[in-house]
Design an enzyme around this catalytic site. Sequence first.
Site, mmCIF file in Angstrom:
data_model
loop_
_atom_site.group_PDB
_atom_site.id
_atom_site.type_symbol
_atom_site.label_atom_id
_atom_site.label_comp_id
_atom_site.label_asym_id
_atom_site.label_seq_id
_atom_site.Cartn_x
_atom_site.Cartn_y
_atom_site.Cartn_z
ATOM 1 N N GLU A 95 5.091 5.110 -5.409
ATOM 2 C CA GLU A 95 5.737 6.328 -4.884
ATOM 3 C C GLU A 95 6.775 6.849 -5.907
ATOM 4 O O GLU A 95 7.632 7.937 -5.443
ATOM 5 C CB GLU A 95 6.328 5.873 -3.460
ATOM 6 C CG GLU A 95 7.728 5.243 -3.530
ATOM 7 C CD GLU A 95 7.310 3.813 -3.359
ATOM 8 O OE1 GLU A 95 8.200 3.110 -2.738
ATOM 9 O OE2 GLU A 95 6.195 3.223 -3.749
ATOM 10 N N ASP B 267 11.957 8.871 -5.980
ATOM 11 C CA ASP B 267 10.902 8.397 -4.987
ATOM 12 C C ASP B 267 10.899 8.881 -3.583
ATOM 13 O O ASP B 267 11.795 9.565 -3.390
ATOM 14 C CB ASP B 267 10.916 7.016 -5.210
ATOM 15 C CG ASP B 267 11.850 5.922 -4.496
ATOM 16 O OD1 ASP B 267 12.741 6.643 -3.765
ATOM 17 O OD2 ASP B 267 12.141 4.966 -4.563
#
Length: 319
Positions: free
Chosen positions: A233, A190
């Site tokens: 994300e 991420d």
Amino acid sequence: MIVARTGGGARQKGRMSEEKTSVHAVEDLLKESRQNDAAYLIVISAKSPATIGRMTKLDKTELIIGRSSETALQIEDDGVSRKHAKVVQASSGHFQLVDLGSTNGTFLNGIKVSVANLQDGDKIQIGSNTVLKFSIQDQLEEQYQRSIYESATRDGLTRIFNKKYFLDTLRKEFAYCLRHRVALSLVMFDVDHFKRINDTYGHPAGDYVLTRIAQKINETVRAEDLFTRYGGEEFALMLRESAVDKALRCAERCRRAIDAAEFQFQGTPIKVTISLGVATLFDSDYSQPEELVSAADKYLYRAKRAGRNRVDAMQISGP
């Protein structure tokens, strides 16, 4: 009376003539519609997840399918011969499937064939993983099929595969690799300090960062690797036939690619880094695919706790 009957007959003939004209018009429209139809081969199952849904138009009298780069429809599958089979169009317009002396054979709807006529909806299997669908479609149907496939499998923002498609594919790959003792690695990563990016530069900038990351990672990994947006994300990368050492090298290439990339939103530079975790299936280390995801996630968060912009994994040698 006779005049009235004669007039009625004339009106009846007029209606019959109009009906014939209408029928002919409909027939002409149907004929024109059929002429606009086109035949396609659609990949519905494949070793490389990225090729699933790919449509190849049969716009030539002959289309060769095989592993060779010289074929019109190249299939990355070890069980597929270099020139495995072909689809030919007869002068009548009908299509035939012809095996080209392949090692593992060509199957039509589950039956091994040498030569066979194709009908709309037929399934062609070659190799151990590849299934093609023969389909007759008009232009609107083609566009509709492509849009349906895209919406069902792709993330709306980044256009890489979505979480549902990833999990469905992971379950199949996990079972196959466990059964055949094939290495399977998973990289979860991420964006470091993504909330700070959104808060500082705005959500459109955050969307730009996610899209740019997807683009850079796609340029870095192999075509047969499955790259997906897992959520928010967070991203996932499934590496088939990759033990931990190979997966670590891939993860490090991805980390460096993002660290070195330029991110500039509306003239403003943004520094972006990612943290990555790697987990690998060894025989029966994990009994469920969800355990592999959890392990990769664990190493991802260990990388973040260790300072971010790094790769973490269980340090053992793969098979």
